[in-house]
Scaffold this active site. Structure first.
Site, PDB file in Angstrom:
ATOM      1  N   CYS A 154      13.774  10.380   7.801  1.00  0.00           N
ATOM      2  CA  CYS A 154      13.590   9.993   9.192  1.00  0.00           C
ATOM      3  C   CYS A 154      14.902   9.991   9.959  1.00  0.00           C
ATOM      4  O   CYS A 154      14.941  10.222  11.151  1.00  0.00           O
ATOM      5  CB  CYS A 154      12.950   8.622   9.251  1.00  0.00           C
ATOM      6  SG  CYS A 154      13.820   7.440   8.235  1.00  0.00           S
TER       7      CYS A 154
ATOM      8  N   LYS B 269       0.845  -1.196   0.000  1.00  0.00           N
ATOM      9  CA  LYS B 269       0.000   0.000   0.000  1.00  0.00           C
ATOM     10  C   LYS B 269       0.877   1.241   0.000  1.00  0.00           C
ATOM     11  O   LYS B 269       1.656   1.480   0.913  1.00  0.00           O
ATOM     12  CB  LYS B 269      -0.922   0.048   1.223  1.00  0.00           C
ATOM     13  CG  LYS B 269      -1.960   1.142   1.053  1.00  0.00           C
ATOM     14  CD  LYS B 269      -2.568   1.626   2.352  1.00  0.00           C
ATOM     15  CE  LYS B 269      -1.834   2.754   3.000  1.00  0.00           C
ATOM     16  NZ  LYS B 269      -1.762   4.005   2.231  1.00  0.00           N
TER      17      LYS B 269
HETATM   18  P1  NAD Z   1       2.374   8.280   8.064  1.00  0.00           P
HETATM   19  O1  NAD Z   1       2.575   7.452   9.260  1.00  0.00           O
HETATM   20  O2  NAD Z   1       1.333   9.328   8.099  1.00  0.00           O
HETATM   21  O3  NAD Z   1       2.009   7.353   6.811  1.00  0.00           O
HETATM   22  C1  NAD Z   1       2.801   6.278   6.427  1.00  0.00           C
HETATM   23  C2  NAD Z   1       1.946   5.280   5.684  1.00  0.00           C
HETATM   24  O4  NAD Z   1       0.961   4.780   6.567  1.00  0.00           O
HETATM   25  C3  NAD Z   1       1.183   5.868   4.498  1.00  0.00           C
HETATM   26  O5  NAD Z   1       1.106   4.916   3.482  1.00  0.00           O
HETATM   27  C4  NAD Z   1      -0.183   6.104   5.082  1.00  0.00           C
HETATM   28  O6  NAD Z   1      -1.207   6.135   4.111  1.00  0.00           O
HETATM   29  C5  NAD Z   1      -0.313   4.892   5.966  1.00  0.00           C
HETATM   30  N1  NAD Z   1      -1.326   4.989   7.006  1.00  0.00           N
HETATM   31  C6  NAD Z   1      -1.830   6.081   7.610  1.00  0.00           C
HETATM   32  N2  NAD Z   1      -2.779   5.718   8.506  1.00  0.00           N
HETATM   33  C7  NAD Z   1      -2.846   4.374   8.468  1.00  0.00           C
HETATM   34  C8  NAD Z   1      -3.619   3.406   9.149  1.00  0.00           C
HETATM   35  N3  NAD Z   1      -4.549   3.746  10.062  1.00  0.00           N
HETATM   36  N4  NAD Z   1      -3.423   2.102   8.864  1.00  0.00           N
HETATM   37  C9  NAD Z   1      -2.500   1.711   7.965  1.00  0.00           C
HETATM   38  N5  NAD Z   1      -1.752   2.585   7.266  1.00  0.00           N
HETATM   39  C10 NAD Z   1      -1.919   3.904   7.521  1.00  0.00           C
HETATM   40  O7  NAD Z   1       3.803   8.851   7.713  1.00  0.00           O
HETATM   41  P2  NAD Z   1       4.161   9.870   6.547  1.00  0.00           P
HETATM   42  O8  NAD Z   1       3.723  11.209   6.995  1.00  0.00           O
HETATM   43  O9  NAD Z   1       3.698   9.342   5.246  1.00  0.00           O
HETATM   44  O10 NAD Z   1       5.764   9.765   6.539  1.00  0.00           O
HETATM   45  C11 NAD Z   1       6.546  10.470   7.405  1.00  0.00           C
HETATM   46  C12 NAD Z   1       6.924   9.645   8.613  1.00  0.00           C
HETATM   47  O11 NAD Z   1       7.581   8.446   8.213  1.00  0.00           O
HETATM   48  C13 NAD Z   1       7.910  10.347   9.503  1.00  0.00           C
HETATM   49  O12 NAD Z   1       7.535  10.179  10.843  1.00  0.00           O
HETATM   50  C14 NAD Z   1       9.224   9.634   9.236  1.00  0.00           C
HETATM   51  O13 NAD Z   1      10.150   9.707  10.262  1.00  0.00           O
HETATM   52  C15 NAD Z   1       8.764   8.262   8.974  1.00  0.00           C
HETATM   53  N6  NAD Z   1       9.764   7.514   8.204  1.00  0.00           N
HETATM   54  C16 NAD Z   1      10.483   6.555   8.840  1.00  0.00           C
HETATM   55  C17 NAD Z   1      11.466   5.867   8.159  1.00  0.00           C
HETATM   56  C18 NAD Z   1      12.259   4.809   8.845  1.00  0.00           C
HETATM   57  O14 NAD Z   1      12.807   3.971   8.159  1.00  0.00           O
HETATM   58  N7  NAD Z   1      12.362   4.800  10.158  1.00  0.00           N
HETATM   59  C19 NAD Z   1      11.709   6.147   6.811  1.00  0.00           C
HETATM   60  C20 NAD Z   1      10.961   7.136   6.194  1.00  0.00           C
HETATM   61  C21 NAD Z   1       9.977   7.808   6.909  1.00  0.00           C
END
Ligand code: NAD
Length: 489
Positions: A294, A183
């Site tokens: 991140c 997804k």
């Molecule tokens: P997010 O958590 O809002 O979304 C990430 C994914 O989760 C998206 O595909 C989103 O549609 C999905 N999602 C949202 N609600 C959901 C639910 N209830 N159930 C299942 N899926 C759901 O994050 P974002 O804003 O897209 O990305 C930024 C965040 O990602 C930052 O906090 C960043 O630090 C983190 N990040 C972490 C890493 C890592 O490897 N640690 C790498 C890149 C980004």
């Protein structure tokens, strides 16, 4: 840059299909705010069909047991990606707003090349091993430890490095023998659908082994995936808040949940480090891709006695940072992903000011860029280590500079975080820097500019930055179960 070969459909059970009811949503270029195309807006019913297809492909085909066939299929995917890099590149720049320079590295090219390592890791993996014969009340047994795929994996990814993160989950999961429902993040659908298109058109991957969903609502499809008992594992990269929600949902049927979450990493500049050569690298790190990483070091810890000199060097580097149109090679930074993220970052900047941090450079929307979700490279000095911008992930080009008194104080401030993802230490004395690095509670750390990122390098977080590891042999193992088989000796 012209957009060709865009795939706007889902991949479900081997077919490229429209979403139920023909639902679509707009894909917006964050640098221009223009609609550049559409993506299928999957329904809960589409997610249900994708899970059913993945379940069937896992249970009823030989995908999970035929490593040689999986290798052939993933090599076909890699070859197709290699051949079509220039078709994909404008799509990634267009929907992510990623500067073109980054697409020659981690946003695109290196992760295509890294598939070679991922394949090798699976082929060379010790899938089985014999333990010594055991003796249990006189009953002697052979024991064999066997690794098997987990089953159906739901892979959920964010928008900041979407193509890289899609591959970082899909490739090891498939090579381990799992079937997958991927997804994508709502803002970056094509970075996933392009993989779906090549899988459908250019590989022998059986129907249902990989399914790709895109949807405008973040949770509608996501909650179906994480709550369904037919899904054995969720591999998630994203925010800590959503990660916690997924862990709670997974608990209901004791799913394996692998989480790569947020970070607030600290860069410690020790008192013997050369400021002029060290600090510009710290600025480059925080501004790359507008701070939307991140593992970026967003807290810079500088010895109190050289603090003023450090802030001056940093300010100069911030003022010289080139940003704007991501299609131009000279720009280190493009826009943020959407208006909501821009407002969120600007909100943190206001909070920092109200909490007493000193704004040195930037702090707003750039006057010369009239379109796009840009925020100026922003430097704050005199930041209280307990204040909001020192504790919360901002996900924008904002650096907080914090003074410290001695090495112990620096370590204490660095570890004063609910996160534990990454960090850095610089010193003229490698041994001293290495000793400090060992005291920092994070999953990766750079010493004197060393680069930890790589396909063979485990990456992930301590504390609220996650559970498990991506990349490396440790990352491959996340997608495996362990079985012990015993028989009489
Ligand atoms: P997010 O958590 O809002 O979304 C990430 C994914 O989760 C998206 O595909 C989103 O549609 C999905 N999602 C949202 N609600 C959901 C639910 N209830 N159930 C299942 N899926 C759901 O994050 P974002 O804003 O897209 O990305 C930024 C965040 O990602 C930052 O906090 C960043 O630090 C983190 N990040 C972490 C890493 C890592 O490897 N640690 C790498 C890149 C980004």
């Amino acid at each position: 840059m012209s957009l060709n070969g865009v795939e706007e459909r889902l991949l479900i059970d081997g077919e490229l299909v429209e979403a139920g009811g023909g639902r679509v949503y707009d894909n917006v270029n964050p640098a221009t705010e223009e609609v550049i195309g559409q993506a299928a807006d999957a329904t809960a019913d589409d997610a249900d069909r994708a899970i059913a297809a993945a379940r069937r492909a896992f249970d009823e085909t030989n995908w999970s047991t035929d490593l040689a066939f999986r290798r052939k299929c993933v090599e076909q995917l890699q070859a197709a990606l290699q051949e079509t890099r220039e078709v994909l590149r404008p799509q990634i720049i267009g929907e992510v707003g990623a500067p073109i320079g980054l697409t020659y590295a981690v946003q695109q090219d290196t992760c295509i090349d890294d598939i070679t390592w991922e394949i090798g890791a699976a082929v060379d993996y010790e899938w089985e091993r014999e333990l010594p014969i055991s003796d249990f009340f006189g009953m002697k047994s052979h024991r064999r430890v066997v690794h098997e795929p987990v089953g159906v994996v739901a892979a959920i990814t964010p928008w900041n490095f979407p193509f890289m993160l899609n591959l970082a989950k899909v490739v090891p999961a498939l090579m381990a023998g799992n079937t997958v429902v991927l997804k994508a993040a709502p803002d970056t659908p094509w970075s996933a659908t392009y993989i779906g298109k090549l899988i459908a058109e250019r590989t022998d991957v059986p129907a249902g082994v990989l399914n790709v969903l895109t949807a405008s609502h973040p949770a509608e499809v996501g909650d179906v995936l994480t709550g369904d008992h037919r899904v054995d594992m969720v591999s998630f990269t994203g925010s800590t808040a959503v990660g916690k929600h997924i862990a709670r949902r997974g608990a209901d049927n004791v799913k394996k949940v692998f989480l790569e979450l947020g970070g607030k990493s600290a860069f410690i500049v020790l008192d013997d480090a050369d400021l002029a050569s060290t600090l510009p690298g710290a600025v480059m790190g925080v501004c790359t891709h507008s701070g939307q990483g991140c593992a970026i070091n967003t807290r810079l810890l500088v010895p109190r006695r050289s603090y003023d000199e450090a802030v001056e060097i940093l300010a100069e580097a911030f003022r010289n940072t080139k940003y704007g149109d991501p299609t131009q090679m000279e720009n280190l930074m493009g826009p943020l992903i959407n208006a909501r993220q821009r407002e969120r970052v600007l909100g943190y900047i206001e909070t920092a000011k109200s909490e007493g941090a000193r704004l040195v450079v930037g702090g707003g929307r750039p006057a010369h860029l009239h379109k796009g979700y840009f925020v100026e490279p922003t430097l704050f000095a005199d930041v209280d280590p307990d204040s909001t911008i020192a504790q919360e992930e901002i996900f924008g080009p904002v650096l907080a500079v914090i003074p410290y008194d001695d090495d112990d104080d620096a370590v204490r401030i660095a570890n004063n975080s609910k996160y534990g993802l990454s960090g850095a230490v610089s010193s003229a004395d490698l041994d001293r820097a290495m000793a400090i690095a060992r005291r920092i509670r994070t999953g990766t750390i750079s010493v004197n500019g060393g680069m930890w990122f790589g396909a063979d390098s485990p990456f992930g977080g301590y504390k609220e930055s996650g559970t498990g590891r991506e990349h490396g042999v440790e990352g491959f193992r996340e997608y495996l179960e362990t079985k012990t088989i015993a028989y009489p000796a």
